[in-house]
Write an enzyme that holds these catalytic residues in place. Sequence first.
Site, PDB file in Angstrom:
ATOM      1  N   ASN A 162       8.965  -2.239  -2.536  1.00  0.00           N
ATOM      2  CA  ASN A 162       9.763  -1.271  -2.356  1.00  0.00           C
ATOM      3  C   ASN A 162       8.548   0.265  -1.407  1.00  0.00           C
ATOM      4  OD1 ASN A 162      11.367  -1.981  -4.106  1.00  0.00           O
ATOM      5  ND2 ASN A 162      11.346  -1.078  -5.940  1.00  0.00           N
ATOM      6  N   ASN A 185      13.389  -2.790  -9.484  1.00  0.00           N
ATOM      7  CA  ASN A 185      13.893  -1.549  -9.873  1.00  0.00           C
ATOM      8  C   ASN A 185      14.989  -0.725  -9.482  1.00  0.00           C
ATOM      9  OD1 ASN A 185      12.154  -1.250 -11.871  1.00  0.00           O
ATOM     10  ND2 ASN A 185      10.315  -0.546 -10.142  1.00  0.00           N
ATOM     11  N   THR A 294       1.771  -3.935 -12.531  1.00  0.00           N
ATOM     12  CA  THR A 294       2.582  -2.871 -12.209  1.00  0.00           C
ATOM     13  C   THR A 294       3.443  -4.126 -12.163  1.00  0.00           C
ATOM     14  OG1 THR A 294       1.771  -3.710  -9.279  1.00  0.00           O
ATOM     15  CG2 THR A 294       2.164  -1.365 -10.012  1.00  0.00           C
ATOM     16  N   THR A 295       4.962  -3.692 -11.128  1.00  0.00           N
ATOM     17  CA  THR A 295       6.046  -4.458 -12.040  1.00  0.00           C
ATOM     18  C   THR A 295       6.088  -5.251 -10.537  1.00  0.00           C
ATOM     19  OG1 THR A 295       7.477  -2.329 -12.560  1.00  0.00           O
ATOM     20  CG2 THR A 295       9.045  -4.460 -11.521  1.00  0.00           C
ATOM     21  N   GLY A 296       5.583  -5.026  -9.421  1.00  0.00           N
ATOM     22  CA  GLY A 296       5.143  -6.006  -9.104  1.00  0.00           C
ATOM     23  C   GLY A 296       4.237  -7.171  -9.025  1.00  0.00           C
ATOM     24  N   TYR A 329       6.140   6.309   0.167  1.00  0.00           N
ATOM     25  CA  TYR A 329       6.393   5.683  -0.926  1.00  0.00           C
ATOM     26  C   TYR A 329       7.315   4.452  -0.895  1.00  0.00           C
ATOM     27  CZ  TYR A 329       5.660   4.653  -6.115  1.00  0.00           C
ATOM     28  OH  TYR A 329       5.508   4.383  -7.415  1.00  0.00           O
ATOM     29  N   HIS A 346      -1.449   2.880 -13.290  1.00  0.00           N
ATOM     30  CA  HIS A 346      -1.411   2.103 -12.012  1.00  0.00           C
ATOM     31  C   HIS A 346      -2.786   2.030 -11.131  1.00  0.00           C
ATOM     32  CE1 HIS A 346       2.438   0.341 -13.694  1.00  0.00           C
ATOM     33  NE2 HIS A 346       3.043   1.315 -12.453  1.00  0.00           N
TER      34      HIS A 346
END
Length: 375
Positions: A162, A185, A294-296, A329, A346
């Site tokens: 993102n 997300n 992180t989600t990534g 961001y 993170h």
Amino acid sequence: MQLQFRSWMLAALTLLVVFLIFADISEIEEEIGNSGGRGTIRSAVNSLHSKSNRAEVVINGSSLPAVADRSNESLKHSIQPASSKWRHNQTLSLRIRKQILKFLDAEKDISVLKGTLKPGDIIHYIFDRDSTMNVSQNLYELLPRTSPLKNKHFQTCAIVGNSGVLLNSGCGQEIDTHSFVIRCNLAPVQEYARDVGLKTDLVTMNPSVIQRAFEDLVNATWREKLLQRLHGLNGSILWIPAFMARGGKERVEWVNALILKHHVNVRTAYPSLRLLHAVRGYWLTNKVHIKRPTTGLLMYTLATRFCNQIYLYGFWPFPLDQNQNPVKYHYYDSLKYGYTSQASPHTMPLEFKALKSLHEQGALKLTVGQCDGAT
């Protein structure tokens, strides 16, 4: 005598792995700042250890370097333009897949299944280990009966982060050409389609998104906005980490209730209790000293199981791009973030450096500028 020596060596190595994993989990406990009961985390460690032999990601014939650089010096590690030659290293990709399978299996760990839980069952939160939740009827109804990725395999996968680096990238068309597209997300796509594309096969939804992007569904207007976003998924997998922390319980229940009430066409998935620690364990044993993935990074680690080639977009944890222009961001809001803050759960620049190393070796392709054909 030789057999006995080998047995002793194997036992010593096993004890070393156990020690390292327990040390890493203790580090998580300190970061979270809780004390008391350790049952849930210990059971996650035991589950992780049952699949793990100490494996290393091979980069130039050796493991990934231990990296502690959190400064914007990482900006010096530029990525070549999209038009530059990049060649997929299939041998390395397969090796990474095999190594990760020693820690987790994305096909199984992507979601808890209906047969493993029933309404009323008690679950300890992964981070708030002294707090518990009961499996609600709504949650139970939305648990998949079989893994949404059972027997799935794709030639190319796009994982779309993102970062504001996506703005003016013109990557939308390229992203949509991939066999399987993962987004993070519930990020909006319609109004940014030229840069981020529209196709979505799996999208994550941290409970905090309901607060930040949909005002905690405080009124009918915000509920309708969320419903529109969910309806737009049109059969995609909605991946909701429901068991992470106590603070997300109500938000998960709100979303579950909306999905059931309005018969939203999504395939819900709720990651296994062991997934986060298994992913972190994999990277730590490869000397990438992340805090909480992180989600990534979670999505990349999962995708190695079912994707031949993996392409990353919107991964750029720095306030300036390669030309020293400001980067938001998120591409879709004005949220600020301290990439190098000690308080952050993170370590994004560190993750990026590891992913860049894999890009350079052909295990994945990382795009941080304009895509081919962008004008």
